[in-house]
Design an enzyme around this catalytic site. Structure first.
Site, PDB file in Angstrom:
ATOM      1  CG  ASP A 130      -2.019  -1.012   1.186  1.00 40.49           C
ATOM      2  OD1 ASP A 130      -1.895  -1.984   0.414  1.00 40.49           O
ATOM      3  OD2 ASP A 130      -3.006  -0.858   1.934  1.00 40.49           O
ATOM      4  CE  LYS A 155      -5.062   2.096   2.695  1.00 44.72           C
ATOM      5  NZ  LYS A 155      -3.906   1.397   3.300  1.00 44.72           N
ATOM      6  CE  LYS A 191      -6.607  -1.276   2.786  1.00 49.55           C
ATOM      7  NZ  LYS A 191      -5.270  -1.835   3.091  1.00 49.55           N
TER       8      LYS A 191
END
EC number: 4.1.2.4
Length: 220
Positions: free
Chosen positions: A89, A151, A180
């Protein structure tokens, strides 16, 4: 839908101890979460503890500011993969996005995708710092760079995911990549809102509370 498999069980506080890492690993194994998301310094330990488990190891790159150089992010990614990370991430260069230096933003993401060597890459755009058009552009750049997810948030910038932002991101990227939601997803109600808005992964430190809410929900 297996709700547990949507959850990245997350502990990214700077003061996280080995005891706390053990706790989230044990919880992730018990509830069959998709992953544990930990800072890079904990990746090797988490990977060793989860070697006999389906639970993946997720870590963060250029976190939480996104202001590291591209070369640094790429090296961090290679190091994390070598230590056993399954998913990455990363945080975008937010200032570059706001400057309109879109090539720089995309190249930053592409460098991490390349360094990840086929491992899942999720790109944190920090929605709380962006306006509508910037969220759209950041999502488009994430898709163009070949990442797997866009995300919402780090959880460190004073705000987290909203259903409105998740829907905007999903509408922008379509079926090509996933979304996400993270930051402020604390209970079953929050979880359901994000999933309904289009999120297929949830980053939360409250994974256990979410699952307990599901167990208590008579409709489950």
């Amino acid at each position: 839908m297996n709700s547990a498999k949507l959850i990245d069980h997350t502990l990214l506080k700077p003061e996280s101890t080995r005891t706390q890492i053990d706790q989230i690993i044990d919880e992730a194994k018990a509830y069959h979460f998709k992953s544990v998301c930990v800072n890079p310094t904990h990746v090797k330990y988490a990977a060793e503890r989860l070697a006999d488990s389906e639970v993946l190891v997720c870590t963060v790159i250029g976190f939480p500011l996104g202001a590291s150089t591209t070369a640094t992010k790429a090296f961090e990614t290679e190091d994390a993969i070598q230590n056993g990370a399954d998913e990455i991430d990363m945080v975008i260069n937010i200032g570059a996005l706001k400057d309109g230096r879109f090539d720089d933003v995309q190249q930053d993401i592409e460098a991490v995708v390349k360094a990840a060597k086929g491992h899942t890459v999720k790109v944190i755009i920090e929605t709380v710092l962006l306006d509508h058009d910037e969220i759209v552009k950041a999502s488009e750049l994430t898709k163009a760079a070949g990442a797997d997810f866009v995300k919402t948030s780090t959880g460190f910038a004073g705000g987290g995911a909203t259903a409105e932002d998740v829907k905007l991101m999903k509408d922008t990227v379509g079926a090509d990549i996933e979304v996400k939601a993270s930051g402020g997803v604390r209970n079953l109600e929050d979880f359901n809102k994000m999933v309904e808005a289009g999120a297929t992964r949830i980053g939360a430190s409250a994974g256990v509370q979410i699952m307990q809410g599901l167990e208590a929900d008579s409709d489950y």
